[in-house]
Design a protein around this motif. Structure first.
Motif, short mmCIF file in Angstrom:
data_model
loop_
_atom_site.label_atom_id
_atom_site.label_comp_id
_atom_site.label_asym_id
_atom_site.label_seq_id
_atom_site.Cartn_x
_atom_site.Cartn_y
_atom_site.Cartn_z
N LEU A 1 -17.83 -29.08 -87.84
CA LEU A 1 -16.74 -30.05 -87.78
C LEU A 1 -15.78 -29.64 -86.66
CD1 LEU A 1 -15.97 -32.57 -89.37
CD2 LEU A 1 -14.58 -31.16 -90.85
N ILE B 1 -19.77 -33.59 -95.42
CA ILE B 1 -18.67 -32.95 -94.69
C ILE B 1 -18.41 -33.67 -93.37
CG2 ILE B 1 -17.83 -30.79 -93.71
CD1 ILE B 1 -18.31 -30.58 -96.67
N ALA C 1 -15.02 -31.45 -82.94
CA ALA C 1 -13.70 -32.09 -82.89
C ALA C 1 -13.46 -32.62 -81.48
CB ALA C 1 -12.61 -31.10 -83.28
N ASN D 1 -26.58 -42.30 -91.44
CA ASN D 1 -26.98 -42.31 -92.85
C ASN D 1 -28.45 -41.96 -92.99
OD1 ASN D 1 -26.78 -42.62 -95.58
ND2 ASN D 1 -25.81 -44.63 -95.49
N THR E 1 -19.86 -36.74 -91.70
CA THR E 1 -19.81 -38.16 -91.31
C THR E 1 -19.78 -39.16 -92.46
OG1 THR E 1 -22.20 -38.43 -91.31
CG2 THR E 1 -21.19 -37.60 -89.28
N GLN E 2 -20.13 -38.75 -93.66
CA GLN E 2 -20.28 -39.73 -94.75
C GLN E 2 -21.29 -40.82 -94.37
OE1 GLN E 2 -18.49 -39.74 -97.86
NE2 GLN E 2 -17.97 -37.68 -97.24
#
Lengths: 312, 467
Positions: free
Chosen positions: A143, A252, A147, A263, A254-255
């Motif tokens: 993450l 954590i 950034a 996805n 991207t969902q």
């Protein structure tokens, strides 16, 4: 697997009963051998698998706590949903890139760290390190890597003048970004298998080839890779399954977004089941996934049988 | 071995699903057994002799009732520890009730867990679930109305003290189903030092035009014309529907009917304008980063001085104030037609099918948690807006807001706030809108097309519900 005596050894029809008795005996013997794992497989794997097939045929969501039979309606709903197809496409792409790339990289690294170099222990440890990190922890690290502007990825690219990428917010970049993390995470694991494989190879073959003047690439292509084909089939099966199975980083990073661009099938399954509370459709997705994995592993299994010749 | 692996994995997925389906023997997988003191069988509950025979009256003296509180943590910070501390304090003041707090992860996993327990017949006692989750809770027939309990404990004088914007989600069909606990809204954070350096007046932009103008002054480019600092960032990752609601409300209409769970306005002019504006911030005005802007990154980037203005939850206030080395200003969501923001956060529910003494204890706990004093302390500890108006008259919160006036902005904005998108099939409908917003900001679809498609999808789902 069927257990049969070769037909040629029992030519006469009069021996049929004997053949049966022998077969039954061998069957019981085989059954006895797999009994310990069967004790766990039946209640925890086979039974749930059957149940999930059954529940995939029922309408069961939050508004219908009492499931009602709808045949293949859940499958039809999935096949008619464009998100499902996007997810399938992503999953195939994800597996299609991460599996060969991480295996190839693992093989090259294994060959390198198999040499007698200084600090080789340090290198091996460093390369294996991502594997022992929990995926969620690794994702938290990535993450920061991704950034926009601040992260390691942009800082590094900043050295070359281009520095502001919305890695996880751009539909064109997000899946490749997740693939890079997956390859980083998996390569060390596969490298260890190859390392073990390499150390089990007969040295005489390589010495003989060296005497004949074979060098680096040629040696790798004509000796190392064919001799390790058993390992490769094994590793690729594991890798394929892992690529379907690994989903933690999506929570954590991207969902599954933006707009489902990252996805994957297992995350979609989770969303259908535990966000949309549509257990019927989630079961249908599970069945589809089971079928896919079963097909993939059967193909690999066949290849393994063939490849085994090299190693014995 | 390989085959085992395949089956193991799929079997695992199957097993999880089965546990969710409830009714089967797999139910205890969800971990309720140890942590949930409710009796195992709801069917037995009414017939249960001794302990519940005393019906609705509080339990007999000397006997301790054990109840469970299932809760999520939705923002950063050590909130789980704070809640556990509160429960210890409550039990000290109420020796006849022992509360077992059960941390269930985020909102999504908490509502999943709570509904699983309900369907398996081993309901939790008290649950903190999305305020907007009311239709999910009602559709699953998992909660009880609180009206009788409220009537016995002050009636209107109690409920009227909650901010009306927070109570909207609680009421449905003339009944009150939950009370507010951890409530938030979306607000604007701006870097006052950066405003000064850019020669801007020391005040938050009030309209979309001002936001664009300020944003353009705050945005910096290098010699090559490449942006080195953006003036504005509006989050659109993950659950983008919530932040998007603020822009739609500011344009004149919320994205759904506040009073019905089956009607959405995704393709209404206000929604289309809102998405067009979000796209324009990057494409036309170039004051915002491209693509889906990450919700999680924003507070860090803002505190690092990389962005002039961001939009985020009030729940991030404590965190942002702590990490920023500059003056932080907080403002309303700028208006297009009007001010406005969605409310968010979690409410307290009492689950259906628990024994009467549990119910009495649960109500005791809820009264304690929603008391003005507790809400005041909770607001300071967490950053959430205190749910009761009288909390802001308590000495402890008065003291705090005197030192941190930024904390009052969210409260003042509440008069313009509207409901978080909460329909039947809530998560599915929310995701449809989030996907459409992301399709817009990433340039995959024109705003109007994306929202039109989203409207069709949502309408198809909601069509099966009468209201």
């Amino acid at each position: 697997m069927q257990l049969e005596l070769p037909a040629t050894s029992l030519p006469s029809a009069g021996l049929q009963s004997l053949r049966f008795r022998v077969t039954a005996g061998r069957f019981a013997y085989g059954l006895l051998l797999i009994l310990p794992s069967l004790v766990f497989l039946l209640p925890f794997t086979v039974w749930p698998a059957i149940k999930v097939v059954v529940s995939s045929l029922f309408l069961a969501d939050i508004a219908h706590p009492q499931p009602s039979f709808i045949g293949l309606g859940n499958f039809a709903a999935e096949f008619g949903n464009e998100v499902f197809w996007q997810v399938m496409r992503n999953t195939v792409l994800f597996a299609g890139f991460t599996v060969p790339l991480s295996i190839g990289l693992a093989l090259l690294l294994a060959v390198e760290v198999n040499k007698k170099l200084r600090l080789v222990g340090v290198f091996r440890t460093a390369l294996f390190y991502p594997t022992i990190l929990p995926t969620v922890g690794a994702a938290a690290i990535w993450l920061f890597v991704y950034a926009p502007g601040l992260g390691l990825a942009d800082r590094f690219l900043g050295l070359f003048g281009s520095y502001d990428h919305n890695w996880l917010g751009d539909p064109a970049l997000v899946l490749p970004a997740l693939m890079v993390m997956m390859i980083w995470k998996q390569t060390g694991y596969f490298m260890v298998f190859y390392l073990a494989g390499l150390q089990g190879l007969p040295q005489e073959v390589f010495e003989a080839a060296a005497l004949d003047g074979a060098r680096g690439w040629r040696m790798l292509r004509s000796l190392t890779i064919p001799l390790l084909s058993g390992t490769t089939v094994f590793v690729s099966t594991i890798a394929l399954i892992d690529s379907f199975q690994t989903v933690d980083q999506l929570f954590i990073l991207t969902q599954g977004g933006p707009n489902n661009a990252s996805n994957l099938l297992l995350f979609w399954l989770y969303q259908e089941g535990f966000r949309n509370f549509n257990f019927g459709r989630a079961s249908a997705v599970t069945v589809i996934m089971m079928a896919l994995l079963l097909a993939v592993s059967l193909v690999n299994y066949r290849q393994l049988d063939r490849a085994a010749h090299y190693e014995s | 071995m390989r085959l085992t692996n395949v089956l193991g994995i799929t079997g695992l997925a199957a097993g999880i699903l089965l546990a969710a389906c409830g009714g089967s023997a797999a139910a205890p997988v969800s971990g309720g057994a140890g942590s949930n003191p409710a009796p195992a069988s709801p069917a037995a509950a009414p017939a249960n002799p001794a302990s519940t025979a005393a019906a609705p009256a509080p339990p007999a003296t000397g006997k301790t009732v054990e109840i469970s509180l299932h809760y999520p943590v939705g923002v950063s910070g050590p909130l789980a520890k704070i809640i556990e501390g509160y429960m210890t304090e409550f039990s000290k003041q109420n020796p006849d009730v022992k509360v077992t707090p059960v941390f269930d992860g985020d909102y999504v996993s908490t509502i999943a867990k709570v509904l699983q327990l309900a369907q398996a017949g081993t309901p939790a006692d008290v649950a903190i679930v999305n305020a907007a989750g009311i239709y999910s809770m009602l559709d699953a027939d998992a909660v009880i109305p609180l009206d009788d309990l409220i009537a016995k404990s002050g009636g209107d004088s109690m409920t009227k003290d909650f901010f009306p914007a927070f109570m909207q989600n609680s009421q449905q069909g003339g009944k009150t189903w939950s009370l507010p606990w951890q409530r938030s809204t979306l607000v604007m954070y701006y870097n006052r030092d950066m405003f000064r350096q850019a020669g801007l007046p020391d005040k938050a932009p009030q309209t979309w035009d001002e936001l664009i103008q300020d944003g353009q002054k705050l945005t910096q480019k290098d010699a090559g014309g490449k942006v080195t600092r953006y003036g504005v960032a509006f989050p659109s990752s993950g659950t983008a529907y919530w932040e998007f609601q603020a822009l739609a409300i500011a344009s004149g209409q919320n994205v759904f009917d506040n009073n019905a769970g089956n009607k959405v306005f995704f393709n209404a002019p206000a929604s289309v304008q809102a998405l067009q504006f979000l796209v324009d911030l990057n494409k036309k005005y170039q004051v915002s980063p491209a693509g889906a802007v990450s919700w999680d990154d924003l507070p860090t980037q803002f505190a690092a001085g990389q962005l002039g203005i961001i939009f985020h939850s009030t729940g991030s206030l404590t965190n942002i104030l702590k990490n920023s080395k500059f003056d932080v200003g907080v403002g309303f969501i700028p208006k297009n037609q009007q001010f406005g923001s969605p409310t968010g956060g979690g409410n307290l529910y009492i689950m259906k099918g628990i024994p009467a003494d549990h119910q009495a204890a649960a109500w005791k706990l809820i009264q304690w948690m929603t008391s003005p004093e507790r809400q005041a302390q909770w607001s300071i500890d967490s950053g959430y807006v205190a749910a009761r108006q009288s909390s802001y008259d308590t000495p402890v919160l008065k003291d705090y807001t005197a030192k941190t006036p930024q904390a009052l902005v969210a409260r003042d904005q509440l008069q313009y706030a509207q409901n978080e998108l909460g329909t039947h099939q809530m998560s599915e409908v929310q995701k449809i809108l989030s996907d459409a917003v992301q399709a817009g900001v990433t340039g995959q679809s024109a705003p109007k097309d994306a929202l039109e498609a989203a409207q069709q999808k949502a309408a198809a789902i909601l069509g099966q519900y009468k209201n």
